[in-house]
Design a protein around this motif. Structure first.
Motif, PDB file in Angstrom:
ATOM      1  N   TYR A 297      -4.046   0.211   1.390  1.00  0.00           N
ATOM      2  CA  TYR A 297      -3.035   1.221   1.100  1.00  0.00           C
ATOM      3  C   TYR A 297      -3.767   2.463   0.594  1.00  0.00           C
ATOM      4  CZ  TYR A 297      -0.950  -3.405   0.534  1.00  0.00           C
ATOM      5  OH  TYR A 297      -0.607  -4.732   0.703  1.00  0.00           O
ATOM      6  N   SER A 298      -3.449   3.594   1.163  1.00  0.00           N
ATOM      7  CA  SER A 298      -4.129   4.828   0.808  1.00  0.00           C
ATOM      8  C   SER A 298      -3.799   5.242  -0.628  1.00  0.00           C
ATOM      9  CB  SER A 298      -3.701   5.946   1.760  1.00  0.00           C
ATOM     10  OG  SER A 298      -4.116   7.197   1.259  1.00  0.00           O
ATOM     11  N   PRO A 299      -4.798   5.309  -1.513  1.00  0.00           N
ATOM     12  CA  PRO A 299      -4.529   5.755  -2.888  1.00  0.00           C
ATOM     13  C   PRO A 299      -3.960   7.171  -2.923  1.00  0.00           C
ATOM     14  CG  PRO A 299      -6.704   4.737  -2.733  1.00  0.00           C
ATOM     15  CD  PRO A 299      -6.207   4.921  -1.335  1.00  0.00           C
ATOM     16  N   ASP A 300      -4.456   8.032  -2.030  1.00  0.00           N
ATOM     17  CA  ASP A 300      -3.958   9.412  -2.004  1.00  0.00           C
ATOM     18  C   ASP A 300      -2.488   9.447  -1.603  1.00  0.00           C
ATOM     19  OD1 ASP A 300      -6.434  10.327  -2.761  1.00  0.00           O
ATOM     20  OD2 ASP A 300      -7.080  10.784  -0.709  1.00  0.00           O
ATOM     21  N   LYS A 301      -2.142   8.645  -0.578  1.00  0.00           N
ATOM     22  CA  LYS A 301      -0.755   8.625  -0.132  1.00  0.00           C
ATOM     23  C   LYS A 301       0.155   8.046  -1.214  1.00  0.00           C
ATOM     24  CE  LYS A 301       2.086   7.446   3.855  1.00  0.00           C
ATOM     25  NZ  LYS A 301       2.091   6.959   5.247  1.00  0.00           N
ATOM     26  N   ALA A 302      -0.317   6.998  -1.895  1.00  0.00           N
ATOM     27  CA  ALA A 302       0.472   6.407  -2.974  1.00  0.00           C
ATOM     28  C   ALA A 302       0.698   7.420  -4.093  1.00  0.00           C
ATOM     29  CB  ALA A 302      -0.220   5.158  -3.509  1.00  0.00           C
ATOM     30  N   ALA A 303      -0.342   8.185  -4.405  1.00  0.00           N
ATOM     31  CA  ALA A 303      -0.225   9.191  -5.459  1.00  0.00           C
ATOM     32  C   ALA A 303       0.755  10.288  -5.064  1.00  0.00           C
ATOM     33  CB  ALA A 303      -1.591   9.777  -5.783  1.00  0.00           C
ATOM     34  N   ARG A 304       0.661  10.735  -3.810  1.00  0.00           N
ATOM     35  CA  ARG A 304       1.568  11.796  -3.353  1.00  0.00           C
ATOM     36  C   ARG A 304       3.018  11.321  -3.348  1.00  0.00           C
ATOM     37  NH1 ARG A 304      -2.495  12.528   0.584  1.00  0.00           N
ATOM     38  NH2 ARG A 304      -1.190  11.490   2.146  1.00  0.00           N
ATOM     39  N   ALA A 305       3.208  10.017  -3.057  1.00  0.00           N
ATOM     40  CA  ALA A 305       4.564   9.462  -3.010  1.00  0.00           C
ATOM     41  C   ALA A 305       5.057   9.023  -4.391  1.00  0.00           C
ATOM     42  CB  ALA A 305       4.609   8.282  -2.049  1.00  0.00           C
ATOM     43  N   SER A 306       4.168   9.119  -5.391  1.00  0.00           N
ATOM     44  CA  SER A 306       4.517   8.720  -6.765  1.00  0.00           C
ATOM     45  C   SER A 306       4.944   7.262  -6.839  1.00  0.00           C
ATOM     46  CB  SER A 306       5.624   9.623  -7.331  1.00  0.00           C
ATOM     47  OG  SER A 306       5.212  10.966  -7.362  1.00  0.00           O
ATOM     48  N   VAL A 307       4.177   6.399  -6.147  1.00  0.00           N
ATOM     49  CA  VAL A 307       4.457   4.966  -6.197  1.00  0.00           C
ATOM     50  C   VAL A 307       3.237   4.240  -6.761  1.00  0.00           C
ATOM     51  CG1 VAL A 307       6.064   5.093  -4.251  1.00  0.00           C
ATOM     52  CG2 VAL A 307       3.672   4.496  -3.840  1.00  0.00           C
ATOM     53  N   ALA A 308       3.478   3.103  -7.379  1.00  0.00           N
ATOM     54  CA  ALA A 308       2.421   2.303  -7.986  1.00  0.00           C
ATOM     55  C   ALA A 308       2.105   1.103  -7.100  1.00  0.00           C
ATOM     56  CB  ALA A 308       2.850   1.830  -9.364  1.00  0.00           C
TER      57      ALA A 308
ATOM     58  N   ASP B 145      -0.006   1.193   5.002  1.00  0.00           N
ATOM     59  CA  ASP B 145       0.490   2.481   4.521  1.00  0.00           C
ATOM     60  C   ASP B 145       1.967   2.710   4.832  1.00  0.00           C
ATOM     61  OD1 ASP B 145      -1.827   3.144   3.306  1.00  0.00           O
ATOM     62  OD2 ASP B 145      -2.370   4.789   4.642  1.00  0.00           O
ATOM     63  N   TRP B 146       2.486   2.110   5.901  1.00  0.00           N
ATOM     64  CA  TRP B 146       3.898   2.312   6.212  1.00  0.00           C
ATOM     65  C   TRP B 146       4.796   1.786   5.099  1.00  0.00           C
ATOM     66  CZ3 TRP B 146       7.843  -1.304   7.018  1.00  0.00           C
ATOM     67  CH2 TRP B 146       7.449  -2.649   7.072  1.00  0.00           C
ATOM     68  N   LEU B 147       4.293   0.802   4.327  1.00  0.00           N
ATOM     69  CA  LEU B 147       5.082   0.270   3.228  1.00  0.00           C
ATOM     70  C   LEU B 147       5.254   1.300   2.115  1.00  0.00           C
ATOM     71  CD1 LEU B 147       3.498  -3.304   3.053  1.00  0.00           C
ATOM     72  CD2 LEU B 147       5.734  -2.692   3.984  1.00  0.00           C
ATOM     73  N   LEU B 148       4.288   2.195   1.973  1.00  0.00           N
ATOM     74  CA  LEU B 148       4.416   3.261   0.985  1.00  0.00           C
ATOM     75  C   LEU B 148       5.554   4.205   1.347  1.00  0.00           C
ATOM     76  CD1 LEU B 148       0.620   4.070   0.503  1.00  0.00           C
ATOM     77  CD2 LEU B 148       2.072   2.673  -0.988  1.00  0.00           C
ATOM     78  N   ASP B 149       5.767   4.388   2.652  1.00  0.00           N
ATOM     79  CA  ASP B 149       6.841   5.282   3.108  1.00  0.00           C
ATOM     80  C   ASP B 149       8.219   4.717   2.804  1.00  0.00           C
ATOM     81  OD1 ASP B 149       5.048   7.158   4.184  1.00  0.00           O
ATOM     82  OD2 ASP B 149       4.915   6.046   6.072  1.00  0.00           O
ATOM     83  N   VAL B 150       8.315   3.405   2.671  1.00  0.00           N
ATOM     84  CA  VAL B 150       9.600   2.760   2.413  1.00  0.00           C
ATOM     85  C   VAL B 150      10.052   2.975   0.968  1.00  0.00           C
ATOM     86  CG1 VAL B 150      10.760   0.508   2.299  1.00  0.00           C
ATOM     87  CG2 VAL B 150       9.228   1.018   4.202  1.00  0.00           C
TER      88      VAL B 150
ATOM     89  N   GLY C 227       8.501   6.716  -7.561  1.00  0.00           N
ATOM     90  CA  GLY C 227       8.563   5.877  -8.750  1.00  0.00           C
ATOM     91  C   GLY C 227       8.673   4.396  -8.453  1.00  0.00           C
ATOM     92  N   GLY C 228       8.713   4.041  -7.152  1.00  0.00           N
ATOM     93  CA  GLY C 228       8.810   2.640  -6.767  1.00  0.00           C
ATOM     94  C   GLY C 228       7.499   1.901  -6.919  1.00  0.00           C
ATOM     95  N   ARG C 229       7.535   0.602  -6.644  1.00  0.00           N
ATOM     96  CA  ARG C 229       6.355  -0.251  -6.819  1.00  0.00           C
ATOM     97  C   ARG C 229       6.081  -1.051  -5.554  1.00  0.00           C
ATOM     98  NH1 ARG C 229       6.202  -2.590 -12.917  1.00  0.00           N
ATOM     99  NH2 ARG C 229       7.234  -0.865 -13.966  1.00  0.00           N
ATOM    100  N   LEU C 230       4.797  -1.178  -5.246  1.00  0.00           N
ATOM    101  CA  LEU C 230       4.327  -2.052  -4.173  1.00  0.00           C
ATOM    102  C   LEU C 230       3.500  -3.152  -4.820  1.00  0.00           C
ATOM    103  CD1 LEU C 230       3.604  -2.930  -1.277  1.00  0.00           C
ATOM    104  CD2 LEU C 230       1.876  -1.137  -1.242  1.00  0.00           C
ATOM    105  N   VAL C 231       3.931  -4.397  -4.637  1.00  0.00           N
ATOM    106  CA  VAL C 231       3.217  -5.544  -5.201  1.00  0.00           C
ATOM    107  C   VAL C 231       2.697  -6.398  -4.056  1.00  0.00           C
ATOM    108  CG1 VAL C 231       3.336  -7.543  -6.720  1.00  0.00           C
ATOM    109  CG2 VAL C 231       4.705  -5.515  -7.234  1.00  0.00           C
ATOM    110  N   PRO C 232       1.390  -6.334  -3.757  1.00  0.00           N
ATOM    111  CA  PRO C 232       0.830  -7.154  -2.688  1.00  0.00           C
ATOM    112  C   PRO C 232       0.534  -8.575  -3.168  1.00  0.00           C
ATOM    113  CG  PRO C 232      -0.429  -5.110  -3.046  1.00  0.00           C
ATOM    114  CD  PRO C 232       0.409  -5.358  -4.255  1.00  0.00           C
TER     115      PRO C 232
END
Length: 315
Positions: A244-255, A224-229, A233-238
């Motif tokens: 990764y928390s779907p709720d946190k990703a949604a709140r941060a507007s990241v994919a 989840d700390w990677l979502l904070d970075v 509108g950014g992207r996380l590609v594992p």
């Protein structure tokens, strides 16, 4: 035209799933090339996490036993089946198999998944490029859509995929933040990282919402700390899947989009070879093991302590 090929060969094979101890050096039949395949005399094999994940059962039972591991290969063409795509005996090549089998003296490889070996590197370094190089390329540019001037954080920047991703991102003109253990800071910076983050440190305020793209090669349960970075509108590609928390990703507007692996193809391999010959993509070799010591190569890979790539030398 074919070169002389024996009937049998040495290969690493296992009959049950388990730890590295299930690997056995055995005498097996040399594969026959099917339509569109060539036979390669193997000089070197790149080791990837998937090798031990399949062996241990973490990847399920999709791969039939007995099983010869190894996907990345560099060697010399010795024969071809029908529609061998113009490959000739004596051609130095590198590429990827479709169903492993490279930890052996000979392997059948689809002609369309081979390219000429980069002239500037030996077979060992050529074998280190295909899967990790293509994973980094696809994650950064195809799925991550990284562009010049953007910022990417590469989590696990000292590993097989990570250290190549650093170099590719710099070649593209991006700003690179690399994360790894503190001992790997010089290594990561030498690959071209503009900034380094120690795994053990808390996320600093200056890193929050600083990256357009995060490439996660580590995975695990602390993602989840990677979502904070990421910027909104950014992207996380594992590349290695984490939590990764779907709720946190949604709140941060990241994919969050796990990396996909289409066939690499000759053109993709040729691009990696071109970059290698230009000195822009230099695979670092952590360690080299002979075929008979594939157990040690798997142990090293499974330790997750490798810096760069592990390679098995066959001939």
């Amino acid at each position: 035209m074919t070169m002389e090929i024996p009937q049998t060969m040495k290969a690493i094979r296992y009959h049950v799933r388990g730890g590295p101890e299930v690997l056995r050096l055995e005498e097996v039949a040399v594969p026959k090339p099917g339509a569109g395949e060539v036979i390669v005399r193997v000089h070197a094999v790149g080791v990837n996490p998937g090798d031990w994940q399949i062996r241990s059962g973490l990847a399920g039972d999709a791969f039939k036993l007995p099983y010869i591991p190894g996907w990345d290969v560099a060697g010399v063409v010795v024969g071809a089946g029908e529609d061998g795509a113009g490959w000739r005996p004596g051609d130095d090549v590198f590429g990827m198999t479709t169903d492993s089998g490279a930890c052996a003296e000979y392997v059948a490889v689809p002609a369309g998944q081979l390219a000429r070996k980069p002239e500037s590197v030996d077979f060992v370094r050529a074998a280190a490029l295909p899967q990790s190089g293509f994973a980094a390329w696809h994650a950064l540019f195809m799925q991550g859509e990284l562009k010049a001037g953007q910022t990417v954080l590469i989590n696990g920047a000292a590993g097989g995929v990570g250290h190549l991703a650093v170099q590719l991102a710099k070649w593209k003109g991006a700003r690179v933040i690399g994360t790894a253990s503190a001992r790997n800071e010089p290594f990561v910076r030498e690959r071209g990282a503009d900034e380094f983050v120690d795994y053990a440190e808390e996320l600093s305020e200056k890193l929050k919402q600083s990256a357009d793209l995060v490439l996660d090669t580590v995975g695990g349960g602390r993602g989840d700390w990677l979502l904070d970075v990421l910027k909104p509108g950014g992207r996380l590609v594992p590349v290695a899947w984490g939590r990764y928390s779907p709720d946190k990703a949604a709140r941060a507007s990241v994919a969050v989009q796990e990396v996909q692996y289409p066939p690499i193809g000759t053109a993709g391999l040729a691009e990696l070879a071109r970059l290698a010959d230009e000195g822009r993509l230099v695979p670092a070799i952590d360690s080299i093991f002979p075929l008979e010591e594939t157990v040690r190569a798997h142990e090293k890979s499974e330790s997750r302590r490798a810096r760069g790539k592990i390679v098995i030398r066959v001939t």
